[in-house]
Design an enzyme around this catalytic site. Structure first.
Site, mmCIF file in Angstrom:
data_model
loop_
_atom_site.group_PDB
_atom_site.id
_atom_site.type_symbol
_atom_site.label_atom_id
_atom_site.label_comp_id
_atom_site.label_asym_id
_atom_site.label_seq_id
_atom_site.Cartn_x
_atom_site.Cartn_y
_atom_site.Cartn_z
ATOM 1 N N ASP A 240 0.786 -1.228 0.000
ATOM 2 C CA ASP A 240 0.000 0.000 0.000
ATOM 3 C C ASP A 240 0.817 1.277 0.000
ATOM 4 O O ASP A 240 0.279 2.352 -0.261
ATOM 5 C CB ASP A 240 -0.957 0.005 1.193
ATOM 6 C CG ASP A 240 -2.221 -0.748 0.854
ATOM 7 O OD1 ASP A 240 -2.667 -0.636 -0.294
ATOM 8 O OD2 ASP A 240 -2.739 -1.461 1.717
ATOM 9 N N GLY B 136 -7.871 18.887 -34.281
ATOM 10 C CA GLY B 136 -8.472 17.802 -35.044
ATOM 11 C C GLY B 136 -8.717 18.250 -36.481
ATOM 12 O O GLY B 136 -8.432 17.544 -37.435
ATOM 13 N N LEU B 137 -9.192 19.492 -36.603
ATOM 14 C CA LEU B 137 -9.478 20.019 -37.928
ATOM 15 C C LEU B 137 -8.183 20.171 -38.717
ATOM 16 O O LEU B 137 -8.103 19.858 -39.899
ATOM 17 C CB LEU B 137 -10.176 21.382 -37.792
ATOM 18 C CG LEU B 137 -10.654 21.962 -39.106
ATOM 19 C CD1 LEU B 137 -11.902 21.219 -39.570
ATOM 20 C CD2 LEU B 137 -10.968 23.430 -38.969
ATOM 21 N N ASP C 213 -15.593 30.465 -35.433
ATOM 22 C CA ASP C 213 -16.071 29.783 -36.638
ATOM 23 C C ASP C 213 -16.946 28.600 -36.227
ATOM 24 O O ASP C 213 -16.525 27.714 -35.485
ATOM 25 C CB ASP C 213 -14.830 29.275 -37.397
ATOM 26 C CG ASP C 213 -15.213 28.636 -38.707
ATOM 27 O OD1 ASP C 213 -16.361 28.222 -38.832
ATOM 28 O OD2 ASP C 213 -14.330 28.574 -39.573
HETATM 29 S S1 SF4 Z 1 -5.119 -5.546 -2.371
HETATM 30 FE FE1 SF4 Z 1 -5.860 -3.972 -0.943
HETATM 31 S S2 SF4 Z 1 -4.529 -4.149 0.826
HETATM 32 FE FE2 SF4 Z 1 -3.537 -5.277 -0.802
HETATM 33 S S3 SF4 Z 1 -2.113 -3.751 -1.680
HETATM 34 FE FE3 SF4 Z 1 -4.017 -3.673 -2.883
HETATM 35 S S4 SF4 Z 1 -5.199 -2.050 -1.921
HETATM 36 FE FE4 SF4 Z 1 -3.622 -2.629 -0.459
#
Ligand code: SF4
Length: 518
Positions: free
Chosen positions: A36, A421-422, A286
């Protein structure tokens, strides 16, 4: 939970990190596996924040799961309180930690920490990032203000007419779309109406600041994805009115001014507050660029609704598709889509969005970073209007989306992809012309764009068949208008080749002209 390659929103604890990272003097202790810590990069790499978020991760590993990780939680809490000395310590767990049921919030409340604790329940398996941000902000405000709440039914005292009216701007966060600049723009707008800003939160606020929220006369629900819940609670608990109009676009900014004036009991001439160039620019441009362009809009709920209104009412586009990935805003987006005679697309699966874009074949897409990729693959111009966004959508320059200056920015950023784009369309049409063919360099590089031609040391231009253009002859050629110059060059070279002339002089040019016109 679904496994996917791309995702519109992260898990709810990323929302909690957004609140912590936006504020001062708070700390978040997140019970989570090592993986995380990637969340830090969202702030340091995408938003280019100069500091990492105020988060301590317990970073448990697979081998820790054999025993209790509760001890690890308590130790991290103590260390966080001791080292960072926050005014408030928030405690949450990520999805994997939720499975092991350590309940870090309950552990923190029982750990006798020297700092107030706000426990957060992140519902990782049913909710997502924006919900996590909204819930965290709400729990924080509620946790800090509950004790100040008046007895139910108490009437809110009227503002002393001698005191300037004030509002709170609630909802802007880090990793929100242009929140930093929107706050500046709306503060300016309110100042020009004689309205003070009491607290901006979460962005830049400390827990101490949050305690003075009830001192303002009203709350502006600036980023409903984050602040809706908190504004409703403040309305119920403190009787604080909520200003609901999101001031994005010229019309919505005027509506916002009118709503602020009405809620605060002010008499204001909207025309004297300010204006945007958007209405006149979009009328004067335009009509090839704008009128009736078929536009597909997909974003977070509030940006999608606001963008559709601007697209139709202020740019003259036809909205052919409208949708959102925000399940919490689905009802509002469905109601808005009805106004355009459409059925809203509510999904967080980007493949469904891509299929709808393919089916509708719009001429422009207003979307998120995901739609930018989709549109690029399909060769459709696109402007990004909402999170999730990439690093280029956190520009160094001032670039709000809200207020009158925001309307100017929207005009520029939405119209330019269409113009480009044009231009590409024209380049395609004229790709056989010498000015536009693939071997010619970019026009902004001027004389560098000689394609297959090169210059000799004396400045003569040499073509592929080794016929040389004398400097004076080349100069004369450049006097011919660009749209026939290529033909004149080719005819002269053909004439020189037929005549066995190796260097084209000014005379050769005119002889060739006479030859081909006879
Ligand atoms: S599965 Fe959930 S807990 Fe595990 S790294 Fe991904 S977000 Fe974090």
């Amino acid at each position: 939970m679904e496994l996917t390659l791309w995702t519109y929103e992260g898990p709810p604890h990323v929302g909690a990190i957004r609140i912590a990272a936006s504020m001062r003097d708070v700390h978040l202790m997140l019970h989570s596996p090592q993986g995380d810590t990637y969340a830090d990069l969202l702030f340091t790499m995408i938003e280019r924040d100069g500091q990492r978020p105020p988060v301590t991760y317990t970073t448990f590993q697979a081998r820790d799961l054999g025993a209790s990780t509760a001890e690890m939680v308590i130790q991290s809490l103590r260390e966080s309180a001791e080292r960072f000395k926050p005014q408030v310590l928030m405690v949450a767990d990520s999805c994997t930690a939720e499975l092991i049921q350590d309940q870090p919030g309950a552990l923190a409340l029982g750990a006798d920490l020297p700092v107030p604790v706000i426990p957060l329940e992140m519902a990782a398996y049913t909710r997502k990032e924006n919900w996590g941000a909204s819930e965290t902000f709400y729990q924080l405000v509620r946790g800090l203000l509950s004790r100040q709440a008046p007895a139910p039914g108490t009437e809110r005292p009227k503002r002393d007419p001698a005191v300037r009216p004030s509002v709170n701007l609630l909802g802007p966060t880090k990793l929100g779309f242009r929140c930093r600049d929107d706050v500046v723009e709306i503060e300016r707008l309110l100042a020009s109406m004689g309205v003070d800003v009491n607290v901006v939160a979460p962005l830049g606020a400390s827990p101490w600041d949050l305690q003075s929220i009830p001192n303002a006369d009203a709350n502006v629900n600036l980023c409903p994805e984050v602040s809706d819940l908190t504004c409703s609670w403040l309305a119920r608990t403190f009787g604080m009115p909520t200003i609901q109009t999101m001031p994005m676009g010229w019309g919505a900014t005027r509506d916002f001014i009118a709503e602020v004036a009405q809620v605060l009991g002010l008499t204001i001439n909207i025309d004297s507050v300010g204006d945007s160039r958007l209405p006149w620019y979009s009328r004067s441009i335009d009509s090839t660029y704008l009128t009736g362009k078929r536009v597909f809009v997909f974003a977070d709920g509030s940006h999608a609704i606001a963008a559709a209104r601007i697209a139709r009412d202020e740019m003259g586009f036809e909205v052919v598709g409208l949708g959102t990935y925000s399940r919490e805003r689905a009802r509002d987006v469905r109601a808005a889509a009805k106004e355009y005679g459409l059925e809203a697309l509510i999904t967080d699966n980007y493949l469904e969005v891509e299929a709808r874009v393919q089916e509708l074949q719009p001429e422009m897409v207003l979307g998120t970073q995901m739609e930018r990729h989709i549109a690029k693959r399909l060769g459709i111009p696109c402007a990004v209007i909402s999170t999730p966004a990439h690093v280029q959508d956190y520009p160094a320059r001032y670039s709000p989306q809200m207020g009158f200056e925001g309307a100017n920015v929207l005009f520029d950023t939405w119209v330019h992809p269409l113009i480009m784009g044009l231009e590409e369309h024209l380049l395609h049409m004229f790709r056989d012309d010498f000015e536009f063919n693939d071997s010619v360099g970019p026009s902004h590089l001027g004389s560098e764009g000689e394609g297959a031609r090169s210059k000799s040391e004396t400045g003569e231009v040499i073509n592929e068949s080794n016929i040389v253009w004398a400097f004076e002859a080349e100069k004369e050629l450049r006097k011919i208008p660009f749209f026939v110059r290529g033909k004149a060059r080719r005819n002269t070279e053909r004439f020189a080749e037929e005549q066995g002339i190796s260097t084209i002089q000014v005379d050769t040019l005119y002889d060739a002209k006479a030859h081909f016109s006879s």
